[in-house]
Write a protein that holds these residues in place. Structure first.
Motif, PDB file in Angstrom:
ATOM      1  N   GLY A 221     -16.809  40.944 111.054  1.00 41.56           N
ATOM      2  CA  GLY A 221     -16.697  41.770 112.146  1.00 41.56           C
ATOM      3  C   GLY A 221     -16.123  40.996 113.527  1.00 41.56           C
ATOM      4  N   ASP A 222     -15.665  40.551 113.427  1.00 42.99           N
ATOM      5  CA  ASP A 222     -14.925  39.480 114.834  1.00 42.99           C
ATOM      6  C   ASP A 222     -13.398  40.394 115.389  1.00 42.99           C
ATOM      7  OD1 ASP A 222     -13.528  38.361 112.715  1.00 42.99           O
ATOM      8  OD2 ASP A 222     -14.291  36.462 112.666  1.00 42.99           O
ATOM      9  N   GLY A 223     -12.980  41.607 114.215  1.00 40.62           N
ATOM     10  CA  GLY A 223     -11.356  41.529 114.446  1.00 40.62           C
ATOM     11  C   GLY A 223     -10.375  40.900 114.082  1.00 40.62           C
ATOM     12  N   THR A 224     -10.492  39.248 113.072  1.00 39.32           N
ATOM     13  CA  THR A 224     -10.291  39.026 113.065  1.00 39.32           C
ATOM     14  C   THR A 224      -9.255  39.335 111.478  1.00 39.32           C
ATOM     15  OG1 THR A 224     -11.294  37.863 111.469  1.00 39.32           O
ATOM     16  CG2 THR A 224     -11.023  36.667 114.227  1.00 39.32           C
ATOM     17  N   TYR A 225      -9.366  40.475 110.614  1.00 40.17           N
ATOM     18  CA  TYR A 225      -8.699  41.126 109.709  1.00 40.17           C
ATOM     19  C   TYR A 225      -8.647  42.439 110.281  1.00 40.17           C
ATOM     20  CZ  TYR A 225     -11.276  36.414 107.221  1.00 40.17           C
ATOM     21  OH  TYR A 225     -11.633  35.120 106.967  1.00 40.17           O
ATOM     22  N   ARG A 226      -7.303  43.073 109.163  1.00 42.00           N
ATOM     23  CA  ARG A 226      -7.082  43.617 109.449  1.00 42.00           C
ATOM     24  C   ARG A 226      -7.390  44.837 108.418  1.00 42.00           C
ATOM     25  NH1 ARG A 226      -0.368  43.919 110.441  1.00 42.00           N
ATOM     26  NH2 ARG A 226      -0.839  43.813 108.074  1.00 42.00           N
ATOM     27  N   PRO A 227      -7.943  46.069 109.007  1.00 46.06           N
ATOM     28  CA  PRO A 227      -8.073  47.021 107.471  1.00 46.06           C
ATOM     29  C   PRO A 227      -6.917  47.910 106.992  1.00 46.06           C
ATOM     30  CG  PRO A 227      -9.114  47.729 110.149  1.00 46.06           C
ATOM     31  CD  PRO A 227      -8.544  46.200 110.399  1.00 46.06           C
ATOM     32  N   GLU A 228      -5.824  47.308 107.660  1.00 44.34           N
ATOM     33  CA  GLU A 228      -4.290  47.806 107.126  1.00 44.34           C
ATOM     34  C   GLU A 228      -4.354  46.825 105.765  1.00 44.34           C
ATOM     35  OE1 GLU A 228      -4.362  49.407 111.258  1.00 44.34           O
ATOM     36  OE2 GLU A 228      -4.937  47.318 110.172  1.00 44.34           O
TER      37      GLU A 228
ATOM     38  N   ALA B  65      -5.016  31.628 115.901  1.00 40.37           N
ATOM     39  CA  ALA B  65      -6.078  32.036 114.868  1.00 40.37           C
ATOM     40  C   ALA B  65      -6.930  30.778 114.771  1.00 40.37           C
ATOM     41  CB  ALA B  65      -5.710  32.755 114.275  1.00 40.37           C
ATOM     42  N   MET B  66      -6.140  30.024 114.152  1.00 42.62           N
ATOM     43  CA  MET B  66      -7.280  28.865 113.630  1.00 42.62           C
ATOM     44  C   MET B  66      -7.169  27.806 114.361  1.00 42.62           C
ATOM     45  SD  MET B  66      -7.659  27.410 109.639  1.00 42.62           S
ATOM     46  CE  MET B  66      -8.110  29.172 109.053  1.00 42.62           C
TER      47      MET B  66
ATOM     48  N   ILE C 215      -2.300  38.160 103.156  1.00 44.99           N
ATOM     49  CA  ILE C 215      -3.487  38.986 104.317  1.00 44.99           C
ATOM     50  C   ILE C 215      -2.835  38.631 105.489  1.00 44.99           C
ATOM     51  CG2 ILE C 215      -5.187  39.811 102.877  1.00 44.99           C
ATOM     52  CD1 ILE C 215      -6.996  38.010 104.585  1.00 44.99           C
ATOM     53  N   ARG C 216      -3.188  39.186 106.403  1.00 44.95           N
ATOM     54  CA  ARG C 216      -2.546  38.384 107.924  1.00 44.95           C
ATOM     55  C   ARG C 216      -4.032  38.318 108.548  1.00 44.95           C
ATOM     56  NH1 ARG C 216       0.761  36.524 111.947  1.00 44.95           N
ATOM     57  NH2 ARG C 216       0.181  38.011 114.089  1.00 44.95           N
ATOM     58  N   TYR C 217      -4.680  37.325 109.315  1.00 45.46           N
ATOM     59  CA  TYR C 217      -5.390  36.420 109.933  1.00 45.46           C
ATOM     60  C   TYR C 217      -5.062  36.955 111.700  1.00 45.46           C
ATOM     61  CZ  TYR C 217      -9.518  33.725 111.031  1.00 45.46           C
ATOM     62  OH  TYR C 217     -11.255  33.264 111.672  1.00 45.46           O
ATOM     63  N   GLU C 218      -5.668  37.443 111.867  1.00 48.50           N
ATOM     64  CA  GLU C 218      -5.382  37.200 113.515  1.00 48.50           C
ATOM     65  C   GLU C 218      -6.317  36.366 113.967  1.00 48.50           C
ATOM     66  OE1 GLU C 218      -3.343  41.789 113.499  1.00 48.50           O
ATOM     67  OE2 GLU C 218      -5.252  41.887 114.224  1.00 48.50           O
ATOM     68  N   SER C 219      -5.820  36.064 116.185  1.00 46.60           N
ATOM     69  CA  SER C 219      -7.421  35.544 116.597  1.00 46.60           C
ATOM     70  C   SER C 219      -8.293  36.495 116.752  1.00 46.60           C
ATOM     71  CB  SER C 219      -6.776  34.906 117.849  1.00 46.60           C
ATOM     72  OG  SER C 219      -5.279  34.238 118.165  1.00 46.60           O
TER      73      SER C 219
ATOM     74  N   GLU D 182     -17.165  36.253 120.607  1.00 42.96           N
ATOM     75  CA  GLU D 182     -16.899  34.151 120.288  1.00 42.96           C
ATOM     76  C   GLU D 182     -17.938  33.855 119.051  1.00 42.96           C
ATOM     77  OE1 GLU D 182     -21.010  32.800 122.882  1.00 42.96           O
ATOM     78  OE2 GLU D 182     -19.677  32.974 124.853  1.00 42.96           O
ATOM     79  N   THR D 183     -17.522  32.608 118.616  1.00 43.12           N
ATOM     80  CA  THR D 183     -17.862  32.007 116.780  1.00 43.12           C
ATOM     81  C   THR D 183     -18.708  31.689 117.100  1.00 43.12           C
ATOM     82  OG1 THR D 183     -16.417  31.168 115.104  1.00 43.12           O
ATOM     83  CG2 THR D 183     -17.127  30.068 117.282  1.00 43.12           C
TER      84      THR D 183
END
Length: 315
Positions: free
Chosen positions: A86-93, A122-123, A193-197, A203-204
């Protein structure tokens, strides 16, 4: 024909107020309306925001991501589960790419490969090296290359989940899911997949050294039932080397200086015998495991043939 109405989006959260609303809306935009947020007792507005955006919210009874995922499965009746952070790093698309192999009956478990398209930054370099090390260890120990076993974006059938024996409490849950896929011969596909910051406001919860150590221990612990030759053999070889080293030292001392080390000689001998026994036990366990897998494979074939005959008789 299965549809997206048969999918439940599972989102484990802990203090994700900055991103969770947008994440839920993103899946709703992809026609995935059944969203379950399993929250670890966040002290921010994660639960309220999730409910306001149309998600079903359940507060887990324990703590840790692994415990949250295991408990969430008890609240899901849908035949397909799409698990995402749920941290927004993965795209629902990217949900369509993950679900397609399931809905077309080509796979029972799908892992999103973050390394196929990773946003710069991102990592961290440390996490990237750790991921590579863990994936290499997984391939060595369990004999399959899943490319990105720590990916938190994956899809799975309810039927395959019911075959898994999960016990992880924390971030080892992705590792455990991957091992269970190998253990039960679950058809698994890897999709890019796309992995975003992470958003700046979030915070992680990941602690690289602590959680990395736990993941490696999980890999080794689960080798006991999935690759017993490696599990027992590695300890056996270590014992043999230790016993051989002690024996060599005792022999050199005896022949060059006339000094006897009776206790060390006894310990070395015990270590050698123990190592040989572990290697023998590991070999026998591996033979039993292979026989069991062969029998299970034949049983699955018989069940599949029975289903095919039933379907033809109905027609």
């Amino acid at each position: 024909m299965p549809t997206r109405d048969d999918v439940c989006v599972l989102i484990p959260t802990y203090n994700e107020a900055a991103a969770i609303g947008e994440v839920i809306d993103g899946f709703h935009d992809q026609d995935l309306q059944n969203v379950l947020v399993i929250d670890g007792g966040s002290d921010d507005d994660t639960q309220q925001i999730s409910a306001d955006h149309g998600a079903r919210v359940v507060e887990q009874s324990g703590s840790g991501k692994g415990q949250a995922v295991r408990e969430a499965f008890e609240h899901i009746d849908a035949p397909y589960v799409l698990m995402v952070d749920g941290d927004g790093t993965y795209r629902p698309e990217d949900a369509h790419a993950l679900l397609e192999p399931l809905l077309s009956d080509e796979a029972d478990h799908v892992i999103g490969n973050r390394f196929a398209d990773m946003e710069s930054g991102a990592m961290t370099r440390l996490n990237r090296v750790g991921n590579r090390l863990i994936n290499r260890a997984f391939e060595t120990i369990h004999g399959r290359n899943f490319v990105d076993i720590l990916s938190g974006y994956r899809a799975m059938t309810r039927e395959s989940i019911e075959r898994f024996d999960l016990s992880s409490e924390g971030f080892g849950i992705e590792t455990e899911l991957s091992v269970e896929c190998v253990k039960h011969n679950v058809t698994t596909e890897i999709v890019p997949i796309r992995y975003e910051s992470r958003p700046d406001e979030t915070e992680t919860n990941l602690r690289p050294f602590r959680d990395g150590g736990i993941i490696l221990l999980t890999l080794y612990r689960m080798a006991k039932t999935n690759n017993p030759l490696f599990y027992f053999g590695s300890v056996g070889i270590a014992s043999l080397l230790a016993g051989g080293g002690l024996g060599t030292y005792v022999g050199v001392e005896w022949f060059t200086r006339g000094i006897s080390h009776n206790v060390l000689a006894m310990v070395g001998g015990i270590a050698i015998v123990f190592g040989v026994q572990l290697l023998m036990f590991g070999t026998l366990s591996d033979m039993v495991l292979k026989l069991h897998r062969e029998q299970m494979h034949r049983l699955d074939q018989v069940l599949d043939d029975d289903r095919d005959r039933d379907e033809r008789s109905r027609e």
